[in-house]
Design a protein around this motif. Structure first.
Motif, short mmCIF file in Angstrom:
data_model
loop_
_atom_site.label_atom_id
_atom_site.label_comp_id
_atom_site.label_asym_id
_atom_site.label_seq_id
_atom_site.Cartn_x
_atom_site.Cartn_y
_atom_site.Cartn_z
N GLU A 134 -14.11 -1.43 -7.25
CA GLU A 134 -13.04 -1.32 -6.27
C GLU A 134 -13.59 -1.38 -4.85
N ASN A 135 -14.58 -0.54 -4.56
CA ASN A 135 -15.15 -0.51 -3.21
C ASN A 135 -15.78 -1.84 -2.83
N SER A 171 -14.54 -4.11 0.27
CA SER A 171 -15.50 -4.49 1.32
C SER A 171 -15.57 -6.00 1.45
N GLY A 172 -15.55 -6.71 0.32
CA GLY A 172 -15.57 -8.16 0.36
C GLY A 172 -14.34 -8.73 1.02
N ALA A 193 -4.12 0.15 2.02
CA ALA A 193 -3.69 -0.07 0.64
C ALA A 193 -4.67 0.54 -0.34
N LYS A 194 -5.96 0.49 0.00
CA LYS A 194 -6.97 1.09 -0.87
C LYS A 194 -6.75 2.60 -1.00
N GLU A 195 -6.36 3.24 0.08
CA GLU A 195 -6.12 4.68 0.04
C GLU A 195 -4.91 5.01 -0.84
N SER A 196 -3.97 4.06 -0.96
CA SER A 196 -2.78 4.31 -1.78
C SER A 196 -3.07 4.17 -3.27
N GLY A 197 -4.20 3.55 -3.62
CA GLY A 197 -4.57 3.41 -5.02
C GLY A 197 -4.73 1.97 -5.45
N VAL A 198 -5.49 1.78 -6.54
CA VAL A 198 -5.76 0.46 -7.08
C VAL A 198 -5.25 0.41 -8.52
#
Length: 759
Positions: A612-613, A617-618, A697-702
């Motif tokens: 995910e990270n 980052s990409g 969006a990443k903070e909201s979940g994947v």
């Protein structure tokens, strides 16, 4: 850390490995004894016994013994030394060897790859190396022939799989025959020991051997080289002792004249016995297959200066002993050991049998892993057993399958002669496959004249066909086991490959255009929900049908959407800096991307780092580099989400490196072209805002979205096809590892979308 581990960990290429110090080369040569030559060094346990089984035992005189020794000498010299050490080992694929390495070379140079989703960008990989010399008319003609005839390309793949299946059968037979042959020696000292006890002891050792596999090779590897070295020195000493003690003129039997005398006197029985002679070179394929773990020079030194002379002295000494003890042909190896050192040699022989078995088991794990990468084997759980050497793996399902089959062979046959017949057929088939692939490599890759390739094929291919014919004659006497196992493995591989390719063909034919997704937005009342959605697909272009099916029934998807494709490329390894390929899908405001993860056929297709990270980052790097080139790029601005006049294409993909890697550099972005009646420039503030939206969006979940497709044969299909798809492929699909399991996806973060397709 030993040198080989250090080289693997630091990623030093094979070319640099060739230029290291002599001390390092000698160290690697010493280490290769335990990994590469374990199987080859234990063959004296059963070669003479298997060769003189059957009707040849009626010809136990000096002429037959000399003839067998002459065959053994020239077989080891021509096939092991000349073919493998001096010719085949030159055909490495970026330092990797084995059947798949040769096939990979042919696929890259002649376009023979059957892997889907191949892109032009794959040819820019650093490992995607081609020879600089121009094509000859022979190589051009051969390439054109394969390109025009798809069935011959399929035939070549099946031919490679045949060699692979025989190698897997080798992984079953080697532990059984090695351990049983070593333990059988105890009956010389304990004459009253029943055969059942020998089998029980062998089974206990086999269970212990396979039970220890989950610990990994690296935990016991430090013992392998000393055991193998001690074993080879024991063989050398015993061989020299027997030569001087029983027949100092045995060297005369090395003349090829004795081979002709042997065939003339033994006739058909002599020809059939060659199936036992070929056991003297079991394990030579391991020299080539294990090329990636050591340098070619170190393997050549170990074989030429220790293994080769040691084996020759051993076989000469045993022949010298037999020339004076014809009655001991069934237990010639242990009978030839001096009484004073019998028990120490017996213990070392048992450990050597375990070492030889371990090498073949580890090689089988590697073969299965490569087959999974090439869509030729169902997905299985692959466990890293070493944090330093990526090639050391453990596959639980395969391990227990090998153990059950080895126990079944040991208990069912109880005869090393029958095992040897099956073993010989498996080994010779693999060698013949290598010979044929090498002939193609010489023409297509090396650009050699066709006369050179034909000479190579005729010289070594004729010898191997002679041995194969002798082994086939032994099918009723045990060789059927190799045929049966390889046939089952072959059927599984072919059905899985066929079903997987049909599934990919269905995905390509039913992919949804981006225009349709955009145009359906207003009519379906489509909404965007917070978070990042990772949609796994087999496609490198277009939108998968599974996603269209998903949004049609549930008209909502995530604020940031990423289509993730995990694919294999026809190279052994893809370095981490080149693994990730990111492009934009659709208009900028749609915030949809495509991420392609590329793996080589020897890479493990599972992410041990935080995927995910790395993806986030990409994506941020991709958007930021897009901002740098925004003034030069021409792009379309979406007016409304449902604007039906917009024609959208995937942006050119760019390799995105790991931002946490200290040597990584982001590559310059290329222009992103999108067509519209009027062309406007993309505003940089939108891109900055997009980076912030991705992080939010990443903070909201994947959420991971997987497509779960079910294959079903058409009603008009033949009974055979219905059985293969509806029964075999369905069973394999149901019981293989799911992609979310391989990627370590939490069940609470995954979403499966099911579809049924007809093939």
């Amino acid at each position: 850390m030993n040198p080989s581990e250090e080289f693997v960990e630091q990623g030093i290429s094979q070319e640099n490995l060739k230029r290291v110090s002599y001390t390092t080369v000698l160290t690697l040569a010493y280490q290769s004894l335990g990994v590469v030559y374990g199987d080859l060094s234990i063959s004296p346990l059963y070669v003479y016994k298997t060769t003189f089984s059957g009707k040849l035992s009626l010809h136990e005189n000096d002429e037959e013994i000399y003839g067998v020794l002459s065959f053994i000498f020239w077989t080891i010299t021509l096939i092991a030394l000349l073919k493998y050490v001096f010719i085949v080992m030159l055909a490495d694929d970026n330092g990797e060897g084995g059947t798949f390495a040769l096939y990979s070379l042919l696929c890259r140079h002649a376009g023979l790859s059957s892997l889907p989703n191949q892109q032009d960008a794959d040819e820019k990989l650093s490992a995607y190396v081609r020879e600089g010399s121009a094509d000859t008319w022979q190589s051009s003609s051969l390439k054109s022939f394969f390109k025009k005839h798809q069935r011959f390309r399929k035939g070549l793949l099946i031919f490679v799989l045949l060699g692979t299946c025989m190698a897997i059968a080798d992984g079953v037979l080697t532990p059984a025959i090695s351990v049983l042959s070593a333990v059988s020696g105890v009956k010389l000292k304990i004459t009253g020991l029943h055969e059942n006890y020998v089998v029980i002891i062998s089974c206990i050792i086999l269970v212990g051997l396979f039970s220890l596999q989950h610990h990994g090779t690296h935990r016991v590897a430090f013992m392998f080289a000393p055991i193998a070295t001690t074993w080879l020195l024991c063989l050398t000493g015993i061989g020299a002792y027997n030569i001087f003690r029983w027949n100092s003129h045995i060297y005369r039997a090395l003349s090829p004249i004795y081979m002709l005398k042997f065939i003339r006197s033994a006739s058909v029985e002599g020809w059939v016995s060659l199936g036992g002679v070929v056991l003297s070179i079991t394990g030579v394929e391991a020299m080539f297959a294990n090329l990636g773990h050591f340098s070619p020079l170190s393997i050549k030194i170990a074989f030429t200066f220790l293994v080769y002379p040691s084996l020759l002295l051993t076989y000469m000494g045993e022949a010298a002993f037999l020339s004076k003890h014809h009655e001991d042909i069934e237990r010639s190896f242990y009978k030839a050991i001096p009484e004073a050192v019998f028990w120490p040699v017996f213990i070392v022989a048992t450990f050597a049998a375990v070492v030889g078995s371990q090498a073949v088991i580890s090689a089988t794990f590697s073969i299965i892993s490569q087959c999974c990468a090439l869509n030729c084997f169902p997905r299985v759980r692959i466990v890293h057993t070493s944090s330093k050497i990526c090639g050391q793996i453990y596959i639980p399902e395969v391990n227990w399958l090998l153990m059950c089959l080895s126990l079944a062979v040991t208990i069912g046959l109880r005869d090393t002669n029958m095992m040897g017949h099956a073993y010989g057929l498996a080994v010779t088939t693999v060698m013949f496959v290598t010979t044929c692939l090498m002939a193609l490599v010489m023409i297509i890759v090396w650009k050699q004249k066709i006369i050179s390739a034909l000479a190579f094929l005729l010289l070594f291919g004729s010898m191997e066909l002679l041995y194969i014919s002798a082994c086939i004659f032994k099918v009723p006497e045990g060789a059927w086991i190799a045929l049966a196992m390889s046939s089952v493995f072959m059927a599984v591989m072919y059905v899985w490959n066929y079903g997987t390719m049909k599934k990919h063909q269905f995905d390509v034919e039913n992919k949804v255009s981006m225009n349709r997704i955009v145009s359906l937005g207003p009519s379906l009342g489509m909404v965007r929900v917070p978070g990042i959605g990772l949609v796994y697909t087999n496609l490198v272009t277009g939108v998968p049908a599974v996603f269209g099916h998903f949004v049609t029934n549930l008209p909502a998807f995530h604020q940031v959407l990423v289509f993730v494709c995990i694919k294999s490329v026809q190279v052994p390894y893809v370095c981490e800096k080149e693994r990730l390929l990111i492009s934009r899908v659709g208009p900028t405001e749609c915030r949809m991307f495509r991420c392609i993860l590329r793996y080589g056929y020897k890479d493990l297709q599972q992410e041990n780092y935080n995927l995910e990270n790395r993806l986030v980052s990409g994506l941020v790097h991709f958007v930021e580099t897009e901002e740098e080139s925004a003034s030069k790029a021409t792009a379309d601005l979406c007016g409304e989400f449902g604007n039906s006049h917009v024609e959208v294409f995937d942006s050119p993909a760019r390799a995105i490196t790991n931002p946490n890697h200290k040597e990584d550099r982001v590559r310059p972005s290329r222009d992103i072209q999108v067509t519209k009646s009027g062309i406007e420039h993309v505003e940089s503030f939108l891109l900055k805002d997009e980076s912030l939206q991705i992080l939010t969006a990443k903070e909201s979940g994947v959420t991971y979205v997987f497509g779960h497709s079910y294959a079903k044969a058409k009603k008009s299909s033949s009974i055979f096809k219905k059985f293969a798809i509806d029964v075999v492929y369905a069973f394999l699909s149901k019981n293989c590892r799911d992609p979310n399991t391989l990627l370590n996806v939490p069940p609470t973060s995954s979403l499966e979308v099911g579809m049924i397709y007809n093939v």
